[in-house]
Enzyme design. Structure first.
Site, mmCIF file in Angstrom:
data_model
loop_
_atom_site.group_PDB
_atom_site.id
_atom_site.type_symbol
_atom_site.label_atom_id
_atom_site.label_comp_id
_atom_site.label_asym_id
_atom_site.label_seq_id
_atom_site.Cartn_x
_atom_site.Cartn_y
_atom_site.Cartn_z
ATOM 1 N N LYS A 18 0.835 -1.209 0.000
ATOM 2 C CA LYS A 18 0.000 0.000 0.000
ATOM 3 C C LYS A 18 0.871 1.262 0.000
ATOM 4 C CE LYS A 18 -2.060 -1.225 3.860
ATOM 5 N NZ LYS A 18 -1.328 -2.490 4.119
ATOM 6 N N ARG A 93 -9.755 0.490 8.806
ATOM 7 C CA ARG A 93 -9.377 -0.875 9.169
ATOM 8 C C ARG A 93 -10.507 -1.595 9.901
ATOM 9 N NH1 ARG A 93 -3.444 0.308 9.105
ATOM 10 N NH2 ARG A 93 -2.277 -1.570 9.549
ATOM 11 N N ARG A 132 11.619 -5.261 4.878
ATOM 12 C CA ARG A 132 11.295 -3.856 4.571
ATOM 13 C C ARG A 132 12.216 -2.880 5.302
ATOM 14 N NH1 ARG A 132 5.234 -1.878 5.364
ATOM 15 N NH2 ARG A 132 5.414 -2.765 7.456
ATOM 16 N N ARG A 166 11.209 -0.527 10.876
ATOM 17 C CA ARG A 166 10.180 -0.278 11.878
ATOM 18 C C ARG A 166 10.285 -1.260 13.035
ATOM 19 N NH1 ARG A 166 4.656 0.275 8.545
ATOM 20 N NH2 ARG A 166 3.918 -0.817 10.406
ATOM 21 N N ARG A 177 -0.416 -8.958 13.406
ATOM 22 C CA ARG A 177 -1.017 -7.956 12.511
ATOM 23 C C ARG A 177 -1.824 -8.629 11.399
ATOM 24 N NH1 ARG A 177 4.400 -5.086 11.457
ATOM 25 N NH2 ARG A 177 3.374 -3.819 9.883
HETATM 26 P P1 ADP Z 1 2.271 -1.876 3.228
HETATM 27 O O1 ADP Z 1 2.308 -0.364 3.160
HETATM 28 O O2 ADP Z 1 1.064 -2.460 2.556
HETATM 29 O O3 ADP Z 1 2.457 -2.403 4.628
HETATM 30 P P2 ADP Z 1 4.821 -1.667 1.813
HETATM 31 O O4 ADP Z 1 4.461 -0.818 0.653
HETATM 32 O O5 ADP Z 1 5.617 -1.040 2.914
HETATM 33 O O6 ADP Z 1 3.523 -2.416 2.400
HETATM 34 O O7 ADP Z 1 5.627 -2.933 1.229
HETATM 35 C C1 ADP Z 1 6.203 -3.907 2.115
HETATM 36 C C2 ADP Z 1 7.562 -4.342 1.558
HETATM 37 O O8 ADP Z 1 7.368 -5.118 0.371
HETATM 38 C C3 ADP Z 1 8.491 -3.187 1.160
HETATM 39 O O9 ADP Z 1 9.812 -3.536 1.535
HETATM 40 C C4 ADP Z 1 8.328 -3.075 -0.367
HETATM 41 O O10 ADP Z 1 9.532 -2.619 -0.982
HETATM 42 C C5 ADP Z 1 8.011 -4.522 -0.761
HETATM 43 N N1 ADP Z 1 7.031 -4.630 -1.863
HETATM 44 C C6 ADP Z 1 5.955 -3.829 -2.079
HETATM 45 N N2 ADP Z 1 5.268 -4.247 -3.157
HETATM 46 C C7 ADP Z 1 5.907 -5.358 -3.621
HETATM 47 C C8 ADP Z 1 5.690 -6.252 -4.735
HETATM 48 N N3 ADP Z 1 4.645 -6.085 -5.568
HETATM 49 N N4 ADP Z 1 6.547 -7.272 -4.891
HETATM 50 C C9 ADP Z 1 7.617 -7.439 -4.050
HETATM 51 N N5 ADP Z 1 7.889 -6.634 -3.007
HETATM 52 C C10 ADP Z 1 7.043 -5.600 -2.788
HETATM 53 P P1 AMP Z 2 0.714 0.432 9.279
HETATM 54 O O1 AMP Z 2 1.764 1.497 9.176
HETATM 55 O O2 AMP Z 2 -0.476 0.711 8.416
HETATM 56 O O3 AMP Z 2 1.289 -0.970 9.079
HETATM 57 O O4 AMP Z 2 0.173 0.484 10.784
HETATM 58 C C1 AMP Z 2 1.028 0.242 11.891
HETATM 59 C C2 AMP Z 2 0.192 0.069 13.157
HETATM 60 O O5 AMP Z 2 -0.514 1.292 13.449
HETATM 61 C C3 AMP Z 2 -0.898 -0.991 13.071
HETATM 62 O O6 AMP Z 2 -0.414 -2.318 13.374
HETATM 63 C C4 AMP Z 2 -1.911 -0.484 14.114
HETATM 64 O O7 AMP Z 2 -1.477 -0.792 15.433
HETATM 65 C C5 AMP Z 2 -1.831 1.031 13.948
HETATM 66 N N1 AMP Z 2 -2.804 1.544 12.953
HETATM 67 C C6 AMP Z 2 -2.524 2.112 11.725
HETATM 68 N N2 AMP Z 2 -3.648 2.477 11.094
HETATM 69 C C7 AMP Z 2 -4.670 2.127 11.923
HETATM 70 C C8 AMP Z 2 -6.082 2.216 11.818
HETATM 71 N N3 AMP Z 2 -6.683 2.734 10.722
HETATM 72 N N4 AMP Z 2 -6.820 1.746 12.849
HETATM 73 C C9 AMP Z 2 -6.240 1.233 13.954
HETATM 74 N N5 AMP Z 2 -4.923 1.096 14.113
HETATM 75 C C10 AMP Z 2 -4.129 1.535 13.105
#
Ligand code: ADP
Ligand code: AMP
Length: 223
Positions: A18, A93, A132, A166, A177
Site C-alpha cells: 500500500k 481498518r 522492509r 520499523r 497484525r
Molecule cells: P504496506 O504499506 O502495505 O504495509 P509496503 O508498501 O511497505 O507495504 O511494502 C512492504 C515491503 O514489500 C516493502 O519492503 C516493499 O519494498 C516490498 N514490496 C511492495 N510491493 C511489492 C511487490 N509487488 N513485490 C515485491 N515486493 C514488494
Molecule cells: P501500518 O503502518 O499501516 O502498518 O500500521 C502500523 C500500526 O498502526 C498498526 O499495526 C496499528 O497498530 C496502527 N494503525 C494504523 N492504522 C490504523 C487504523 N486505521 N486503525 C487502527 N490502528 C491503526
C-alpha cells in the site's frame, strides 16, 4: 469544486504494498497520501495523548481505538492541501472507521470514489515485512531482495545514506497484525463491493505491474 478530486482507499494486509504504491500515485497523479500508520508513528514520536494511547497497541500489532485514529486523521485532513485527492493508506481498518470515513468526507463536501484491494498471500507477507526498510531522510521504501537502491547504501530518491526499519516489523508482531487484518479489516472488501466501489489487483505481481494496474483504474476514474 471538490467534485474533481479522486479519493481512494488502498486495502490490503501489512506488506501488501500500500505504502509503496501510494508514493508512486502521489508522484504520478498529485494525490495526497494519508497513512494512519505514519500519522500514529508521528504521534508516538511527539509523545502526544494519541501517541501515548497508540504506542503499546502498535508494538503488539493490535488496532488503535477508532476514536483516536479518527482524530489524527481529521486533524491532518483539515490542516492542508488535499492535492488532486486523497489516498487513504491503512485506513479504514474496521467497519466503524469505514462508516466514519463516509461522514468525514461528506462534511468536507467530498466522497469516496474507489476502494482498491491489493490481494496477496499471507505467507509472502512475512518476508515482505521482515525485509522492509526505508530511507531515514525522505521515507522512500526498499526491500532486502525485491527493491534495493541502485547504489548499495544510497537512496535512489534523495541520495540519503541512513536507513531505518520499523520496530513492529518483526516475525511475532507480523503474525499478530495479519490475524488482526483477517478478523477486523478483510470484511471491508465485501462492504465496498456491495456499494460497487471495489476493484481488486493481484499484488503478488512485481511493483511496476501493480502500479500499471492502479494507474489504469485511476485514469478510468478521472476520465
Ligand atoms: P504496506 O504499506 O502495505 O504495509 P509496503 O508498501 O511497505 O507495504 O511494502 C512492504 C515491503 O514489500 C516493502 O519492503 C516493499 O519494498 C516490498 N514490496 C511492495 N510491493 C511489492 C511487490 N509487488 N513485490 C515485491 N515486493 C514488494
Ligand atoms: P501500518 O503502518 O499501516 O502498518 O500500521 C502500523 C500500526 O498502526 C498498526 O499495526 C496499528 O497498530 C496502527 N494503525 C494504523 N492504522 C490504523 C487504523 N486505521 N486503525 C487502527 N490502528 C491503526
Amino acid at each position: 469544486m471538490t467534485d474533481t478530486l479522486t479519493n481512494l482507499i488502498l486495502l490490503g494486509p501489512p506488506g501488501a504494498g500500500k505504502g509503496t504504491q501510494a508514493r508512486m500515485l502521489v508522484e504520478r497523479f498529485g494525490l495526497l497520501q494519508l497513512s494512519t500508520g505514519d500519522l500514529l508513528r508521528e504521534a508516538v514520536a511527539n509523545g502526544t495523548a494519541a501517541g501515548r494511547t497508540a504506542k503499546g497497541i502498535m508494538e503488539q500489532g493490535g488496532l488503535v481505538p477508532d476514536d483516536v485514529v479518527l482524530q489524527v486523521l481529521k486533524d491532518r485532513l483539515s490542516s492542508g492541501n488535499l492535492g488532486s485527492g486523497v489516498i487513504f493508506d491503512g485506513f479504514p481498518r474496521t467497519l466503524g472507521q469505514a462508516e466514519a470515513l463516509d461522514a468525514v468526507l461528506a462534511e468536507m463536501g467530498m466522497k469516496l470514489d474507489r476502494a482498491i484491494a491489493l490481494e496477496v498471500d499471507d505467507a509472502a507477507m512475512v518476508d515482505r515485512i521482515a525485509g522492509r526498510y526505508t530511507c531515514a531522510h525522505c521515507g522512500e521504501g526498499y526491500h532486502d531482495t525485491s527493491k534495493q537502491p541502485a547504489t548499495v547504501g544510497k537512496c535512489d530518491v534523495c541520495g540519503g545514506t541512513d536507513f531505518k526499519r520499523r520496530a513492529d516489523d518483526n516475525a511475532e508482531t507480523v503474525r499478530a497484525r495479519l490475524e488482526t487484518y483477517h478478523a477486523e479489516t478483510a470484511p471491508l472488501t465485501e462492504f465496498y463491493a456491495r456499494r460497487g466501489l471495489l476493484s481488486s489487483i493481484d499484488a503478488m505481481q512485481p511493483i511496476e505491474t501493480v502500479a500499471g494496474r492502479l494507474a489504469e483504474i485511476l485514469e478510468r476514474e478521472s476520465a
